[in-house]
Write a protein that holds these residues in place. Structure first.
Motif, mmCIF file in Angstrom:
data_model
loop_
_atom_site.group_PDB
_atom_site.id
_atom_site.type_symbol
_atom_site.label_atom_id
_atom_site.label_comp_id
_atom_site.label_asym_id
_atom_site.label_seq_id
_atom_site.Cartn_x
_atom_site.Cartn_y
_atom_site.Cartn_z
ATOM 1 N N GLN A 67 -3.860 0.406 -6.289
ATOM 2 C CA GLN A 67 -3.473 -0.763 -5.501
ATOM 3 C C GLN A 67 -4.604 -1.786 -5.484
ATOM 4 O OE1 GLN A 67 -2.958 1.406 -1.665
ATOM 5 N NE2 GLN A 67 -4.535 0.049 -0.823
ATOM 6 N N GLN A 115 0.838 -1.195 0.000
ATOM 7 C CA GLN A 115 0.000 0.000 0.000
ATOM 8 C C GLN A 115 0.881 1.258 0.000
ATOM 9 O OE1 GLN A 115 -0.253 -2.804 1.735
ATOM 10 N NE2 GLN A 115 -2.114 -2.906 2.959
ATOM 11 N N MET A 116 1.972 1.214 0.768
ATOM 12 C CA MET A 116 2.860 2.383 0.846
ATOM 13 C C MET A 116 3.550 2.625 -0.488
ATOM 14 S SD MET A 116 4.477 2.017 4.617
ATOM 15 C CE MET A 116 3.692 2.900 5.969
ATOM 16 N N PHE A 166 -4.748 -7.825 -0.918
ATOM 17 C CA PHE A 166 -5.335 -9.095 -0.419
ATOM 18 C C PHE A 166 -6.035 -9.832 -1.567
ATOM 19 C CE2 PHE A 166 -6.785 -5.711 2.864
ATOM 20 C CZ PHE A 166 -5.478 -5.380 3.149
ATOM 21 N N GLU A 213 -15.755 3.165 9.769
ATOM 22 C CA GLU A 213 -16.044 2.127 8.785
ATOM 23 C C GLU A 213 -17.556 1.928 8.742
ATOM 24 O OE1 GLU A 213 -14.733 -1.852 9.769
ATOM 25 O OE2 GLU A 213 -15.129 -2.556 7.730
ATOM 26 N N LYS A 264 -9.268 -13.447 10.538
ATOM 27 C CA LYS A 264 -9.840 -12.547 11.534
ATOM 28 C C LYS A 264 -9.344 -12.870 12.937
ATOM 29 C CE LYS A 264 -13.887 -11.346 8.950
ATOM 30 N NZ LYS A 264 -15.252 -11.695 8.614
ATOM 31 N N ALA A 291 1.235 4.245 -2.858
ATOM 32 C CA ALA A 291 1.052 5.670 -2.537
ATOM 33 C C ALA A 291 2.246 6.489 -3.023
ATOM 34 C CB ALA A 291 0.866 5.851 -1.033
ATOM 35 N N PRO A 303 -1.954 2.350 5.592
ATOM 36 C CA PRO A 303 -0.556 2.438 5.144
ATOM 37 C C PRO A 303 -0.397 3.443 4.009
ATOM 38 C CG PRO A 303 -1.255 0.144 5.313
ATOM 39 C CD PRO A 303 -2.496 0.993 5.442
ATOM 40 N N ARG A 304 -1.420 3.541 3.181
ATOM 41 C CA ARG A 304 -1.376 4.488 2.063
ATOM 42 C C ARG A 304 -1.368 5.920 2.601
ATOM 43 N NH1 ARG A 304 -2.490 3.518 -3.830
ATOM 44 N NH2 ARG A 304 -2.529 5.633 -4.601
ATOM 45 N N ASP A 327 -13.418 -8.415 4.686
ATOM 46 C CA ASP A 327 -14.056 -9.006 5.863
ATOM 47 C C ASP A 327 -15.430 -9.598 5.585
ATOM 48 O OD1 ASP A 327 -11.925 -8.632 7.459
ATOM 49 O OD2 ASP A 327 -12.594 -6.708 8.254
ATOM 50 N N LYS A 365 -6.598 -1.804 7.068
ATOM 51 C CA LYS A 365 -5.290 -2.221 6.545
ATOM 52 C C LYS A 365 -5.096 -1.833 5.089
ATOM 53 C CE LYS A 365 -4.677 -6.176 9.605
ATOM 54 N NZ LYS A 365 -4.744 -7.641 9.684
ATOM 55 N N ASN A 366 -6.195 -1.680 4.380
ATOM 56 C CA ASN A 366 -6.110 -1.294 2.972
ATOM 57 C C ASN A 366 -5.731 0.178 2.842
ATOM 58 O OD1 ASN A 366 -6.501 -1.706 0.148
ATOM 59 N ND2 ASN A 366 -8.581 -0.883 0.304
ATOM 60 N N ILE A 367 -6.248 0.990 3.748
ATOM 61 C CA ILE A 367 -6.162 2.441 3.582
ATOM 62 C C ILE A 367 -5.034 3.101 4.360
ATOM 63 C CG2 ILE A 367 -7.429 4.576 4.084
ATOM 64 C CD1 ILE A 367 -9.973 2.816 3.434
ATOM 65 N N ASN A 381 -8.622 -4.146 10.370
ATOM 66 C CA ASN A 381 -9.303 -5.186 9.588
ATOM 67 C C ASN A 381 -9.043 -4.870 8.116
ATOM 68 O OD1 ASN A 381 -10.924 -2.965 9.075
ATOM 69 N ND2 ASN A 381 -12.593 -3.650 10.379
ATOM 70 N N THR A 382 -9.721 -5.558 7.208
ATOM 71 C CA THR A 382 -9.365 -5.330 5.796
ATOM 72 C C THR A 382 -9.678 -3.903 5.346
ATOM 73 O OG1 THR A 382 -11.465 -6.323 5.063
ATOM 74 C CG2 THR A 382 -9.529 -7.758 5.100
ATOM 75 N N PHE A 383 -10.596 -3.239 6.023
ATOM 76 C CA PHE A 383 -10.881 -1.835 5.702
ATOM 77 C C PHE A 383 -9.688 -0.953 6.088
ATOM 78 C CE2 PHE A 383 -12.287 2.216 7.650
ATOM 79 C CZ PHE A 383 -12.757 2.862 6.522
ATOM 80 N N LEU A 409 -12.757 3.070 -1.759
ATOM 81 C CA LEU A 409 -11.560 2.779 -2.560
ATOM 82 C C LEU A 409 -10.352 3.441 -1.904
ATOM 83 C CD1 LEU A 409 -13.008 3.392 -6.146
ATOM 84 C CD2 LEU A 409 -12.554 1.170 -5.040
ATOM 85 N N ALA A 410 -9.279 2.681 -1.767
ATOM 86 C CA ALA A 410 -8.128 3.137 -0.987
ATOM 87 C C ALA A 410 -7.526 4.429 -1.527
ATOM 88 C CB ALA A 410 -7.055 2.045 -0.970
ATOM 89 N N GLU A 411 -7.429 4.536 -2.834
ATOM 90 C CA GLU A 411 -6.740 5.694 -3.426
ATOM 91 C C GLU A 411 -7.469 6.992 -3.071
ATOM 92 O OE1 GLU A 411 -7.887 3.094 -5.081
ATOM 93 O OE2 GLU A 411 -6.235 2.030 -6.044
#
Ligand SMILES: Cc1cc2nc3c(=O)[nH]c(=O)nc-3n(C[C@H](O)[C@H](O)[C@H](O)COP(=O)(O)OP(=O)(O)OC[C@H]3O[C@@H](n4cnc5c(N)ncnc54)[C@H](O)[C@@H]3O)c2cc1C
Ligand SMILES: Nc1ncnc2c1ncn2[C@@H]1O[C@H](COP(=O)(O)O)[C@@H](O)[C@H]1O
Lengths: 248, 312
Positions: A139, A129-130, A142, B7, B246, A133, B99-100, A160, B95-97, B91-93, B68-70
């Motif tokens: 991106q 992810q980094m 998973f 979330e 999980k 960015a 780090p970006r 999830d 962790k996706n966003i 969670n997946t929400f 969307l993460a971007e």
């Protein structure tokens, strides 16, 4: 199309983890090392896309000590075409790994970068992810299915609630989940062939990056152990115990 | 000042968010919450009722509809300078966003925080929870994902926070939503359920896995699984409990036909009472179980279901 795959050397998933008595980290001496399982899946995916004729060249990259050449040789034996080791003595945080990978991406100009979703030592789940960015790329994280089209890729992501499908624009960064594929075993002839493939070692200093440390590890401790309880001899006894615990 | 990233599904706030607010409260009192989505005013209203929140920042645009993460990372980044901590669930929400977001800010990200020692020092797991690291962050903005089961749920009640609607449209068009396939279940969500029944490879088929349903029904439990059961296709991916699935911490966790690999244990060892049912008396799962029952699950499950029906 060129693909870059990031592979990390980690303690084997099935090795016993022991925290050092001085709490500075975990024991790594005489412990079996291996390629991070998610990165093996990333390599396998690149190889399958190459077999389909979509990817032409696969470059495996690792950042670490000289010993990380082992995981690059594994990647080459699995089907990567060449490998690059960015050699550095210290371990880096994901933000710095991402910065190093960015330099390699700018040199090699791949259309797709594949990483594992997480390294099983740090359990960070950040680097892909980094990197996306820092590059300003899309991106797909998973990922459990990947279809590369002409200017975009269709990805299925494990989220999830279930599964999500996205189109991500190329160039893109993909991180792999466990169910993307089942990696093959490296055959002996392929292990032999891998020895002939190019593995270039680039000292980190050559990249002229100024990397800053963001996190200090104060201590590493073992978790509190759960005590083994008791064996019950019948379903009736079990139900009785759960009633006494107040959980049913 | 802390910013919690909500979330939600544009209709309801996910319970994980409430746990993250509790973590944020340990860091200070002025907590804002960001509700970004599309036609999600109802969510902003719900967020305004979380005790301890002082402001809801509400951004509504089609670009945020599918998280969307971007787009979301660009939006969060645009608010970040006012805050000391940005928090989201691990969670997946989140962790996706997150780090970006951290990379856009040129800071580190701290994953899966279990404990807050001070405003800059945290505890997080390494090696599937086989080691715990106490880490200090030197960044001025700390970007954190929080393990929701490690923090209690924040109360909701009367509206306590003002809702500030802000227009910002980060529509980067780097990715595009196609579809979502939710595994529909009338059962409680795995990560918040008070009781969880998990099955492993020993169930042998998707058909047999259904044997767990009457048992879960009578306990009001969620159903989980080991990776082996998911890989074999007995159940969907979102059932997986463990290092890479999980993390759960219910009052009661019943592991049925699961050997107890470290990667599985990583996801459930914080449960209050663990029950293991396995035919192998040496299975590692028994080492962490409060109550172990050795035997054939195909015989035990129906018996246990009957016995529970009598007492519940
Ligand atoms: C990188 C990585 C990440 C992983 N992440 C996860 C994760 O998140 N979650 C996870 O669960 N695993 C994960 N794993 C996999 C993990 O290592 C184990 O392989 C997996 O948990 C095993 O699943 P299992 O216990 O169902 O199967 P097995 O290990 O095959 O165990 C089956 C058990 O059932 C018992 N049994 C068989 N028949 C019966 C019967 N009739 N009655 C009663 N008992 C019976 C057996 O005695 C045995 O103990 C990961 C592995 C790796 C390498
Ligand atoms: N030192 C490294 N060398 C090469 N790739 C790495 C390194 N560290 C992390 N990665 C990649 O980033 C992924 C995610 O790692 P992490 O963010 O640490 O969980 C891994 O699966 C690798 O693909």
């Amino acid at each position: 199309m060129k693909a870059l795959v990031a592979v990390k050397q980690v303690i084997d998933a099935y090795a016993k983890i022991r925290v050092k008595s001085d709490h500075s980290g975990v024991e790594t001496d005489n412990i079996k090392m291996a390629i991070n399982p998610f990165d093996e899946i990333a390599i396998e995916e690149a190889v399958r896309q190459k077999e389909k004729g979509i990817i032409q060249e696969i470059i495996a990259v690792s950042i670490g000590k000289a010993g990380s050449q082992d995981v690059l040789r594994t990647a080459l034996a699995l089907g990567a075409d060449r490998a690059i080791l960015v050699e550095a003595e210290q371990r880096f945080e994901p933000i710095n790994i991402a910065k190093i990978l960015k330099v390699i991406v700018e040199r090699e100009e791949p259309k797709i970068v594949l990483l594992g979703k997480q390294s099983i030592d740090g359990d960070n789940n950040q680097t892909g992810q980094m990197l996306a960015a820092l590059l300003g790329w899309s991106q797909g994280t998973f990922v459990s299915a990947l279809e590369i089209l002409s200017d975009k890729a269709k990805v299925t992501r494990e989220i999830d609630g279930g599964l999500e499908t996205l189109f991500v624009k190329l160039p893109t960064v993909i991180t792999t989940d466990l169910r993307l594929n089942q990696p093959r075993y490296a055959t002996l002839p392929n292990i032999m062939k891998a020895k002939q493939k190019s593995l270039s070692v680039v000292p980190l200093t050559e990249l002229a990056l100024s990397l800053q440390q963001h996190i200090k590890i104060e201590k590493v401790t073992p978790p509190s152990e759960r005590q083994a309880g008791m064996t019950v001899n019948s379903v009736a006894e079990l139900v009785q115990k759960l009633k006494e615990e107040g959980v049913i | 000042m802390q910013l919690v990233i909500a979330e939600h599904d544009n209709k309801t706030l996910k319970p994980a968010t409430l746990h993250i607010v509790s973590a944020a409260r340990e860091l200070g009192n002025d907590i804002h919450i960001l509700v970004a989505g599309s036609e999600c005013h109802a969510v902003a209203e719900q967020a305004a009722k979380i005790q301890g929140i002082s402001k809801v920042i509400y951004v509504d645009a089609p670009a945020y509809k599918h998280a969307l993460a971007e787009n979301l990372a660009a939006l969060i980044h645009s608010f970040a300078a006012s805050y000391t901590h940005l928090l989201a669930p691990a969670n997946t929400f989140g962790k996706n966003i997150m780090p970006r977001v951290a990379a856009l800010l040129d800071v580190a990200q701290l994953s899966d925080v279990l404990e807050i020692i001070s405003v800059d020092t945290f505890v997080r797991p390494l090696y599937a929870g086989n080691a715990l690291a106490t880490i200090q962050s030197t960044d001025s903005i700390k970007v954190i994902t929080v393990r929701s089961t490690a923090f209690k749920i924040a109360e909701t009640g009367e509206k306590v926070a003002a809702i500030e609607k802000i227009d910002k449209n980060f529509d980067l068009q780097l990715s595009e939503f196609v579809a979502q396939e939710f595994s529909v279940s009338k059962r409680p969500d795995l990560t918040v359920a008070r009781r969880v029944i998990s099955g492993g490879r020993a169930l042998q088929s998707a058909e047999n896995f259904k044997l767990l349903e009457p048992l879960a029904d009578c306990l009001g439990a969620a159903i989980g699984a080991s990776r082996a059961a998911v890989d074999a296709g007995y159940v969907p991916n979102d059932y997986q409990v463990g290092q890479t699935g999980k993390i759960v911490a219910p009052e009661l966790y019943i592991a049925i036909g699961i050997s107890g690999a470290i990667q599985h244990i990583a996801g459930m060892k914080a449960s209050k009472v663990i029950v293991a049912i396995n035919k192998d008396p040496d299975a590692p799962i028994f080492k962490i179980a409060n109550y172990g029952l050795v035997g054939d699950l195909f015989k035990i499950i129906p018996e246990l279901t009957e016995e529970l029906k009598k007492v519940i």
